[in-house]
Motif scaffolding. Sequence first.
Motif, PDB file in Angstrom:
ATOM      1  N   HIS A  24       0.804  -1.230   0.000  1.00  0.00           N
ATOM      2  CA  HIS A  24       0.000   0.000   0.000  1.00  0.00           C
ATOM      3  C   HIS A  24       0.838   1.282   0.000  1.00  0.00           C
ATOM      4  O   HIS A  24       0.324   2.337   0.379  1.00  0.00           O
ATOM      5  CB  HIS A  24      -0.969   0.036   1.198  1.00  0.00           C
ATOM      6  N   CYS A  25       2.121   1.194  -0.366  1.00  0.00           N
ATOM      7  CA  CYS A  25       2.975   2.388  -0.381  1.00  0.00           C
ATOM      8  C   CYS A  25       3.497   2.640  -1.790  1.00  0.00           C
ATOM      9  O   CYS A  25       4.710   2.605  -2.034  1.00  0.00           O
ATOM     10  CB  CYS A  25       4.135   2.241   0.605  1.00  0.00           C
ATOM     11  N   LEU A  27       3.808   5.233  -3.235  1.00  0.00           N
ATOM     12  CA  LEU A  27       4.673   6.410  -3.229  1.00  0.00           C
ATOM     13  C   LEU A  27       6.143   6.033  -3.415  1.00  0.00           C
ATOM     14  O   LEU A  27       6.906   6.767  -4.049  1.00  0.00           O
ATOM     15  CB  LEU A  27       4.523   7.164  -1.898  1.00  0.00           C
ATOM     16  N   PHE A  28       6.550   4.890  -2.878  1.00  0.00           N
ATOM     17  CA  PHE A  28       7.974   4.538  -2.929  1.00  0.00           C
ATOM     18  C   PHE A  28       8.429   4.263  -4.357  1.00  0.00           C
ATOM     19  O   PHE A  28       9.501   4.700  -4.778  1.00  0.00           O
ATOM     20  CB  PHE A  28       8.277   3.328  -2.029  1.00  0.00           C
TER      21      PHE A  28
END
Lengths: 178, 178
Positions: A24-25, A27-28
């Motif tokens: 769920h990240c 963004l990375f």
Amino acid sequence: LSINQVNEMEYEDFISTFGNVVEHCSLFAAAIWSQRPFHGVKQLHKTFCDFIDTLPKLGKEGILRSHPDLAGRIAERGLLTTESTKEQLAAELNTLTPEEKANLTRLNEAYKTKFGFPFVICARDNKKAAILSGLEARLENETEKEVIQGVEEVKKIAFYRLLDILQHEEAEKLIGGW
Amino acid sequence: LSINQVNEMEYEDFISTFGNVVEHCSLFAAAIWSQRPFHGVKQLHKTFCDFIDTLPKLGKEGILRSHPDLAGRIAERGLLTTESTKEQLAAELNTLTPEEKANLTRLNEAYKTKFGFPFVICARDNKKAAILSGLEARLENETEKEVIQGVEEVKKIAFYRLLDILQHEEAEKLIGGW
């Protein structure tokens, strides 16, 4: 997928391919895209890890809070990500006896109450007995130490997820590299 | 939703409620949950902004790369998040003439080629003409400046999204507070 193909991706494709390397990240993946070219799965993994290391403590706790409980409500409702489903199956968490299940739920709740984030462990490196005893042991830690330990597990999970995405051949050479 | 209700949320509920205050960056809600209690929408917004400010440049670029193009392919396919759909409608981007549309697409592509992330602007503060001229002007900036400017727009977008989530009454008192 070969590393050359990865290096040629537009960021939109890169994010959809690697967006759940850390649960769920996305963004990375969005952050590290500009670090191309990558030279292989190990170095791509290191780039993810280096980025994670730059995050403040709140961000690291946020990574952990983005993970589902092991054999928790989200798993029961069939709402895990594809990656988590596979990992929880690999740890044989689908074969918990009612007693083991009750024990895991109790320990998970105690852990979340104490730390404010869920217990995260690389399920592919552990079967259910090791997970249960690991949870019991880590419940004794200080928060500071658990953030570090949890994030180290996230990095291991990310490595396996990268191996799944990248060329099988390259993956086979590297597996067991831990 | 009142701020008291927000402060009583478990992190799972907090993340599902505030997970898209910053587009596709649910990590931020996951990160700041431990900063409760929040004293109102302004201070909750400041907590998001303070967290964003702690991110390294790569992370800030990642935030921008997590945003869809204005009136781009994702919008055309109806795949925008609920929040983005509303914002792009507020900017009347659904009323672009074919010529304006072609112009926006061309400028968006030039912007992405130059900076490696999409043009982000708070669509609720701008109608289509202002967006087109803003894009043309910002295309002249240096990357460093555009990362800062883009992130400032993300913060404005976040404020409106928070107002939409929190109590309408409190929202009405604050609107126009920019």
